[in-house]
Every structure is written in C-alpha cells, then in structure tokens.
Design an enzyme around this catalytic site. Sequence first.
Site, PDB file in Angstrom:
ATOM      1  N   SER A   7       0.854  -1.205   0.000  1.00  0.00           N
ATOM      2  CA  SER A   7       0.000   0.000   0.000  1.00  0.00           C
ATOM      3  C   SER A   7       0.880   1.242   0.000  1.00  0.00           C
ATOM      4  CB  SER A   7      -0.952  -0.006   1.200  1.00  0.00           C
ATOM      5  OG  SER A   7      -0.262  -0.244   2.401  1.00  0.00           O
ATOM      6  N   GLU A   9       0.879   5.566   0.762  1.00  0.00           N
ATOM      7  CA  GLU A   9       0.179   6.691   1.390  1.00  0.00           C
ATOM      8  C   GLU A   9       0.492   7.995   0.642  1.00  0.00           C
ATOM      9  OE1 GLU A   9       0.224   7.111   5.783  1.00  0.00           O
ATOM     10  OE2 GLU A   9       1.027   9.109   5.364  1.00  0.00           O
ATOM     11  N   THR A  40      -3.941  10.992   3.625  1.00  0.00           N
ATOM     12  CA  THR A  40      -3.908  11.538   4.983  1.00  0.00           C
ATOM     13  C   THR A  40      -4.976  12.612   5.182  1.00  0.00           C
ATOM     14  OG1 THR A  40      -2.288  13.215   4.416  1.00  0.00           O
ATOM     15  CG2 THR A  40      -1.428  11.118   5.208  1.00  0.00           C
ATOM     16  N   HIS A  69      -7.753   8.552   5.577  1.00  0.00           N
ATOM     17  CA  HIS A  69      -7.470   8.634   7.012  1.00  0.00           C
ATOM     18  C   HIS A  69      -8.568   9.516   7.609  1.00  0.00           C
ATOM     19  CE1 HIS A  69      -2.853   7.890   6.638  1.00  0.00           C
ATOM     20  NE2 HIS A  69      -3.528   7.201   5.735  1.00  0.00           N
ATOM     21  N   ASP A 101      -2.986  14.442  14.877  1.00  0.00           N
ATOM     22  CA  ASP A 101      -2.045  15.324  15.569  1.00  0.00           C
ATOM     23  C   ASP A 101      -2.825  16.495  16.117  1.00  0.00           C
ATOM     24  OD1 ASP A 101       0.327  13.910  15.261  1.00  0.00           O
ATOM     25  OD2 ASP A 101       0.471  14.551  13.175  1.00  0.00           O
ATOM     26  N   TYR A 136       3.032   1.939  17.175  1.00  0.00           N
ATOM     27  CA  TYR A 136       4.338   2.587  17.333  1.00  0.00           C
ATOM     28  C   TYR A 136       5.362   1.624  17.934  1.00  0.00           C
ATOM     29  CZ  TYR A 136       1.177   6.423  16.570  1.00  0.00           C
ATOM     30  OH  TYR A 136       0.217   7.231  16.006  1.00  0.00           O
ATOM     31  N   PHE A 207      11.170  15.569  11.229  1.00  0.00           N
ATOM     32  CA  PHE A 207       9.938  14.805  11.453  1.00  0.00           C
ATOM     33  C   PHE A 207      10.167  13.671  12.459  1.00  0.00           C
ATOM     34  CE2 PHE A 207       6.528  11.817  10.031  1.00  0.00           C
ATOM     35  CZ  PHE A 207       5.498  12.571  10.565  1.00  0.00           C
ATOM     36  N   HIS A 259       3.793  -0.718   3.899  1.00  0.00           N
ATOM     37  CA  HIS A 259       2.988   0.483   3.611  1.00  0.00           C
ATOM     38  C   HIS A 259       3.983   1.630   3.423  1.00  0.00           C
ATOM     39  CE1 HIS A 259      -0.479   3.247   4.036  1.00  0.00           C
ATOM     40  NE2 HIS A 259       0.326   4.008   4.749  1.00  0.00           N
TER      41      HIS A 259
HETATM   42  P1  FAD Z   1      -4.173   6.994  19.944  1.00  0.00           P
HETATM   43  O1  FAD Z   1      -4.264   5.554  19.629  1.00  0.00           O
HETATM   44  O2  FAD Z   1      -5.375   7.665  20.530  1.00  0.00           O
HETATM   45  O3  FAD Z   1      -2.926   7.183  20.929  1.00  0.00           O
HETATM   46  C1  FAD Z   1      -2.428   8.492  21.209  1.00  0.00           C
HETATM   47  C2  FAD Z   1      -1.733   8.484  22.565  1.00  0.00           C
HETATM   48  O4  FAD Z   1      -2.707   8.290  23.583  1.00  0.00           O
HETATM   49  C3  FAD Z   1      -0.713   7.347  22.732  1.00  0.00           C
HETATM   50  O5  FAD Z   1       0.343   7.831  23.531  1.00  0.00           O
HETATM   51  C4  FAD Z   1      -1.494   6.276  23.485  1.00  0.00           C
HETATM   52  O6  FAD Z   1      -0.652   5.431  24.245  1.00  0.00           O
HETATM   53  C5  FAD Z   1      -2.377   7.140  24.368  1.00  0.00           C
HETATM   54  N1  FAD Z   1      -3.645   6.511  24.739  1.00  0.00           N
HETATM   55  C6  FAD Z   1      -4.480   5.815  23.952  1.00  0.00           C
HETATM   56  N2  FAD Z   1      -5.555   5.405  24.655  1.00  0.00           N
HETATM   57  C7  FAD Z   1      -5.404   5.870  25.917  1.00  0.00           C
HETATM   58  C8  FAD Z   1      -6.170   5.790  27.114  1.00  0.00           C
HETATM   59  N3  FAD Z   1      -7.329   5.133  27.151  1.00  0.00           N
HETATM   60  N4  FAD Z   1      -5.693   6.388  28.229  1.00  0.00           N
HETATM   61  C9  FAD Z   1      -4.522   7.072  28.223  1.00  0.00           C
HETATM   62  N5  FAD Z   1      -3.747   7.180  27.109  1.00  0.00           N
HETATM   63  C10 FAD Z   1      -4.186   6.584  25.990  1.00  0.00           C
HETATM   64  N6  FAD Z   1      -2.021  12.284  11.906  1.00  0.00           N
HETATM   65  C11 FAD Z   1      -2.884  13.114  11.274  1.00  0.00           C
HETATM   66  O7  FAD Z   1      -3.206  14.194  11.812  1.00  0.00           O
HETATM   67  N7  FAD Z   1      -3.423  12.784  10.054  1.00  0.00           N
HETATM   68  C12 FAD Z   1      -3.125  11.620   9.435  1.00  0.00           C
HETATM   69  O8  FAD Z   1      -3.617  11.350   8.329  1.00  0.00           O
HETATM   70  C13 FAD Z   1      -2.228  10.704  10.083  1.00  0.00           C
HETATM   71  N8  FAD Z   1      -1.933   9.493   9.540  1.00  0.00           N
HETATM   72  C14 FAD Z   1      -1.134   8.605  10.238  1.00  0.00           C
HETATM   73  C15 FAD Z   1      -0.921   7.317   9.713  1.00  0.00           C
HETATM   74  C16 FAD Z   1      -0.121   6.404  10.395  1.00  0.00           C
HETATM   75  C17 FAD Z   1       0.075   5.024   9.833  1.00  0.00           C
HETATM   76  C18 FAD Z   1       0.500   6.777  11.625  1.00  0.00           C
HETATM   77  C19 FAD Z   1       1.402   5.814  12.367  1.00  0.00           C
HETATM   78  C20 FAD Z   1       0.281   8.040  12.161  1.00  0.00           C
HETATM   79  C21 FAD Z   1      -0.549   8.963  11.484  1.00  0.00           C
HETATM   80  N9  FAD Z   1      -0.830  10.229  12.002  1.00  0.00           N
HETATM   81  C22 FAD Z   1      -1.684  11.096  11.342  1.00  0.00           C
HETATM   82  C23 FAD Z   1      -0.217  10.657  13.269  1.00  0.00           C
HETATM   83  C24 FAD Z   1      -1.127  10.336  14.467  1.00  0.00           C
HETATM   84  O9  FAD Z   1      -2.327  11.062  14.381  1.00  0.00           O
HETATM   85  C25 FAD Z   1      -0.348  10.730  15.714  1.00  0.00           C
HETATM   86  O10 FAD Z   1       0.698   9.844  15.926  1.00  0.00           O
HETATM   87  C26 FAD Z   1      -1.183  10.919  16.956  1.00  0.00           C
HETATM   88  O11 FAD Z   1      -0.378  11.619  17.891  1.00  0.00           O
HETATM   89  C27 FAD Z   1      -1.677   9.620  17.614  1.00  0.00           C
HETATM   90  O12 FAD Z   1      -2.630   9.022  16.856  1.00  0.00           O
HETATM   91  P2  FAD Z   1      -3.193   7.550  17.235  1.00  0.00           P
HETATM   92  O13 FAD Z   1      -4.298   7.288  16.313  1.00  0.00           O
HETATM   93  O14 FAD Z   1      -2.106   6.588  17.324  1.00  0.00           O
HETATM   94  O15 FAD Z   1      -3.760   7.888  18.706  1.00  0.00           O
END
Ligand code: FAD
Length: 281
Positions: A7, A9, A40, A69, A101, A136, A207, A259
């Site tokens: 895939s 992105e 994204t 996304h 983010d 991660y 980054f 990916h």
């Molecule tokens: P989560 O899974 O919610 O985790 C975020 C943090 O919260 C982690 O530290 C986790 O340990 C913690 N956490 C989760 N659940 C709990 C809980 N119940 N209690 C306490 N802590 C908790 N960003 C964008 O803005 N747009 C994009 O299109 C985008 N695409 C991405 C694609 C990929 C493949 C990846 C790896 C990242 C992408 N990101 C994107 C970045 C991502 O949004 C950031 O890394 C963001 O900070 C975390 O997103 P997440 O979905 O992993 O969050």
Amino acid sequence: MEAPQLSFEFFPPRDDVQTARFRTARDRLLALHPDYVSVTFGAGGSTRSRTVDTVREIAEASGIPVAPHISCMSEDLDSLRQLLESYDRFGVKRLVVLRGDRPSGRYAGVFEHAADLVADIRQRWGSRFHLEVACYPEHHPESPSPAADLRHFRDKVAAGADGAITQYFFNAECYFRFVDDARALGVDVPIVPGVMPITNYQGLARFSRTCGAEIPQWIDKRLQAWDAEGDRESLIEFGHEVVCNLCRRLLDGGAPGLHFYTLNRAGPSLRLCSDLGLGNR
Ligand code: FAD
C-alpha cells in the site's frame, strides 16, 4: 507463499504544482497494483475537503481501493459522521482511523483517543468498513511507557480494528519485538510496517524528532555528513540501501506487507518495490 500486502500513502495536494506532482506519482504507483492506497487527513480539519477530493479523484481514476485517514480532530461528531456517509456513498470500504495530531495542543478532538472513534464507527456501521489503526514500535511520544502504549494499542484493536500500520522505524528488531509483545497481549491482527524512504536529511531528522522515530546513529551521522557536503547522490544511494535492506529483513522475518509513506513522490518507492521484487504484481 502469499504475496506481501502493498500500500502507498499520499497527502492531499495544496496547489497546482503539488497537484501535478501528486497525479504523476499516483499514476506511476497505481501501475504496481497495490492492495490499496491511503490519503492523509490534516489536523484541525484544515485539509478535510482536500482529503475528500483526493480520495474521490483516486477512486474515479482507478479501480484501486482508497482508504481515507479520518481523525478525531474533526470540528464535531456530526461532521465526522457526515464525512463517513460521503465516503460510504462513493464506495470507500477501508479507513485508517486515528486520533490525529493535536494542532494547538489544547483541542482534545471529538474523541480523546482513536479507540473511541474505532468503537463509534463499529457501533454505527457494523462491519461496513475495514478499519486500520496506527501503532508505534518505538512507542508513541506522549506515552509514559512502551508497556502503556502497547496496552492502548491492544484496546484499539479490541474496539474493532482489523489491522494496524506502524509509524516508520529503521531498526527491524524493534518491529519484531513489538509484534511479539502485541501477540503476547492477544493482538492477532496484521501489523504492517510503515516504510519511510530516505531521500533527504533535514526533513527526515525534523519529522523523526516530533514523531519519536529514531534514526540510528550510524545512519544519522552518514546522512548528516553528506547533507552538509551537498552530496545528494551518496545520501540517496545509502538511504535506498538502508531502507531496502530493512524491508528485506521485515518481509523475510514474516511482516505481512509494506505500507510506503510516499510523500507524493513515486521514484523512491518504485525503486524499493522493484529491488524487493514487488514490482510485478
Ligand atoms: P491513539 O491511539 O489515541 O494514541 C495516542 C496516545 O494516547 C498514545 O500515547 C497512546 O498510548 C495514548 N492513549 C491511547 N488510549 C489511551 C487511554 N485510554 N488512556 C490514556 N492514554 C491513551 N495524523 C494526522 O493528523 N493525520 C493523518 O492522516 C495521520 N496518519 C497517520 C498514519 C499512520 C500510519 C500513523 C502511524 C500516524 C498517522 N498520524 C496522522 C499521526 C497520528 O495522528 C499521531 O501519531 C497521533 O499523535 C496519535 O494518533 P493515534 O491514532 O495513534 O492515537
């Protein structure tokens, strides 16, 4: 043996020059017949319409499945739900579900964690969408510990994710260790490595600092030196070799696919796919 999942992105282009570059990259990469491509979604909803337009354009230009996304950083729950309805109308079957983010560090989003959005989509849409989530191997920068981050990843899968894509990394061992640890916690979905081709030092270093991906010192020092000398050719050749060897190790060690974070450029991903034998699908 089953062919590895492939895939790519893309990000939504912002102007005419970026649009032309994106279309060239898109057409060259779609020619490899990836399993899907993803688009994204910018923080704060700023590129919401551009994500939608880009998803629609790819869907219309090819039969390749497109995975938008979506993130918790939408204006409100209603607009998020409307977005899903539009995607459903134009045939989207796969989503990459993220927290997103945080733009100002203050707005917590429609949901605080991606797991809540996964659960909401599952509750309203059943199995209509295949849901990918992020994970991660070097642990998320906001997380207090690798173990806590892993538990949160497990919860996201328990909420209904079908698969996961990793943040990029340059150390194969950290991926294998992460997969083993996730399996030990009962996570049984495919965990596909996210691959960042190396073509430039400054951007990659910046980054990597924000997303918590480590550039091992033996790689960092070389890239830094070639960058300072303006020797792009050596930097690109070495970057290709490093990432190609990493991908080989990942696939040989059982990774279910790759990916590619293309940054809307076809050349680096095409060269990697070709050297990895993923070019003739
Ligand atoms: P989560 O899974 O919610 O985790 C975020 C943090 O919260 C982690 O530290 C986790 O340990 C913690 N956490 C989760 N659940 C709990 C809980 N119940 N209690 C306490 N802590 C908790 N960003 C964008 O803005 N747009 C994009 O299109 C985008 N695409 C991405 C694609 C990929 C493949 C990846 C790896 C990242 C992408 N990101 C994107 C970045 C991502 O949004 C950031 O890394 C963001 O900070 C975390 O997103 P997440 O979905 O992993 O969050």
